[in-house]
Design a protein around this motif. Sequence first.
Motif, mmCIF file in Angstrom:
data_model
loop_
_atom_site.group_PDB
_atom_site.id
_atom_site.type_symbol
_atom_site.label_atom_id
_atom_site.label_comp_id
_atom_site.label_asym_id
_atom_site.label_seq_id
_atom_site.Cartn_x
_atom_site.Cartn_y
_atom_site.Cartn_z
ATOM 1 N N GLN A 278 0.963 -1.218 0.264
ATOM 2 C CA GLN A 278 -0.210 -0.060 -0.115
ATOM 3 C C GLN A 278 0.551 1.379 -0.042
ATOM 4 O O GLN A 278 0.180 2.271 -0.425
ATOM 5 C CB GLN A 278 -0.929 -0.022 1.193
ATOM 6 C CG GLN A 278 -1.805 -1.145 1.358
ATOM 7 C CD GLN A 278 -2.626 -1.564 0.162
ATOM 8 O OE1 GLN A 278 -3.046 -0.455 -0.541
ATOM 9 N NE2 GLN A 278 -2.907 -2.819 -0.353
ATOM 10 N N GLU A 279 2.059 1.239 0.530
ATOM 11 C CA GLU A 279 3.008 2.283 0.441
ATOM 12 C C GLU A 279 3.690 2.599 -0.909
ATOM 13 O O GLU A 279 4.381 3.599 -0.915
ATOM 14 C CB GLU A 279 4.038 2.104 1.498
ATOM 15 C CG GLU A 279 3.283 2.034 3.068
ATOM 16 C CD GLU A 279 4.416 1.766 4.047
ATOM 17 O OE1 GLU A 279 5.539 1.591 3.520
ATOM 18 O OE2 GLU A 279 3.985 1.666 5.349
ATOM 19 N N MET A 280 3.596 1.611 -1.770
ATOM 20 C CA MET A 280 4.370 1.784 -2.903
ATOM 21 C C MET A 280 3.416 2.636 -4.137
ATOM 22 O O MET A 280 2.468 2.284 -4.299
ATOM 23 C CB MET A 280 4.422 0.449 -3.638
ATOM 24 C CG MET A 280 5.250 -0.606 -2.839
ATOM 25 S SD MET A 280 5.360 -2.162 -3.806
ATOM 26 C CE MET A 280 6.506 -3.198 -2.697
ATOM 27 N N THR A 281 4.245 3.648 -4.405
ATOM 28 C CA THR A 281 3.631 4.625 -5.052
ATOM 29 C C THR A 281 3.462 4.377 -6.699
ATOM 30 O O THR A 281 2.741 4.639 -7.264
ATOM 31 C CB THR A 281 4.300 6.092 -4.980
ATOM 32 O OG1 THR A 281 5.837 5.826 -5.456
ATOM 33 C CG2 THR A 281 4.200 6.678 -3.776
ATOM 34 N N GLU A 282 4.549 3.567 -7.100
ATOM 35 C CA GLU A 282 4.443 3.144 -8.599
ATOM 36 C C GLU A 282 3.424 2.117 -8.724
ATOM 37 O O GLU A 282 3.234 1.843 -9.983
ATOM 38 C CB GLU A 282 5.892 2.419 -8.809
ATOM 39 C CG GLU A 282 6.428 0.920 -8.035
ATOM 40 C CD GLU A 282 7.006 1.329 -6.708
ATOM 41 O OE1 GLU A 282 7.064 0.442 -5.868
ATOM 42 O OE2 GLU A 282 6.745 2.792 -6.267
ATOM 43 N N LYS A 283 2.746 1.537 -7.679
ATOM 44 C CA LYS A 283 1.676 0.379 -8.072
ATOM 45 C C LYS A 283 0.523 0.993 -7.968
ATOM 46 O O LYS A 283 0.268 2.130 -7.379
ATOM 47 C CB LYS A 283 1.607 -0.669 -7.016
ATOM 48 C CG LYS A 283 2.650 -1.398 -6.693
ATOM 49 C CD LYS A 283 3.278 -2.260 -7.868
ATOM 50 C CE LYS A 283 4.541 -3.087 -7.874
ATOM 51 N NZ LYS A 283 5.039 -3.649 -8.679
ATOM 52 N N SER A 284 -0.374 0.499 -9.037
ATOM 53 C CA SER A 284 -1.809 0.994 -9.278
ATOM 54 C C SER A 284 -2.912 0.807 -8.072
ATOM 55 O O SER A 284 -2.423 -0.220 -7.350
ATOM 56 C CB SER A 284 -2.422 0.716 -10.563
ATOM 57 O OG SER A 284 -2.431 -0.767 -10.523
#
Length: 315
Positions: A278-284
């Motif tokens: 959930q903290e990954m900005t590159e994931k949709s």
Amino acid sequence: MGCDGGTIPKRHELVKGPKKVEKVDKNAELSAKWKYCALSQEKLRRPIVACDLGRLYNKDSIIEYLLDKTAERPNAEAVVHIRGIKDIKELNLTDNPEWKGESCNTKGDVYEDLHGGMFICPVVGLEINGKHRFCYLQTCGCVFSDRALKEVKTEICHKCGETFKIEDVVVLNGTKEEVEKLRKRMEEKRAKAKTKKSKKSKASRAAEPVAAPLESKEDAQAPQVDLTENSQENGGESSQSAVAGPSEPVGPSGSSEPSGSAKDSKSSTSSVTKRSFQEMTEKSEVFKSLFTTHSSAKRTKAQTSNWVTHTPYHF
């Protein structure tokens, strides 16, 4: 010497001579080959198939034989060489417009032509009744008379336009010599197919051990890069902690206390490994919603229900 009635027997009545050799009726033999299935001895009906030896069968009877080869059949010798559906070819036959069928002579007052056939040659017009020689092509299954193939010498099918070779022509219900030639040709084809399969299997086996070391090298190189990156981020703290490990001070209880640098390195590694999706900005958001940590997967108090059990105890 006479009989009871006073008759005098003759010599041919008392002396038995040699038995006469039974001759097979030609019309019956031809109709058995060209109008009946070689396996089930039933009348040929569409779909009709032929084997590499030029024998005619009903497709239904061949499928039944392949499904259950242990069943007892009167003419099982005629299909010993058939191992699967690939060994047969469905024939593309041309109907005879003058064929009225066998139901027209139910009363017996109509002349029945025994030499008539249900199918004809699409080029010459000869009936398939056994008097003329017929062949079929293994590429497309079209049936022609031998006269048509000799008069019009081409490498293209007269009916469907597909190309073929001389090796693809198979004689239907040929003589013993022709059947032996077809059998040799069939064995040669099967031997070539076996050699091709063996070569392919050897090539695949030789390619498998070559690919394995490449994957192992890549796997061995990957952790080395990660270690160097971690060491650069921590500023060489991991190397120092490894050197200072044996010389750590011992506490009063006799247990060794880890240094602050070692604690920092452990916390940094744990933070890297336990990073949430959930903290990954590159994931949709669609990718994040697949996991239970997403907000859509959490239930509110109104959505939750109380457990009901058979006993007064609540679990």
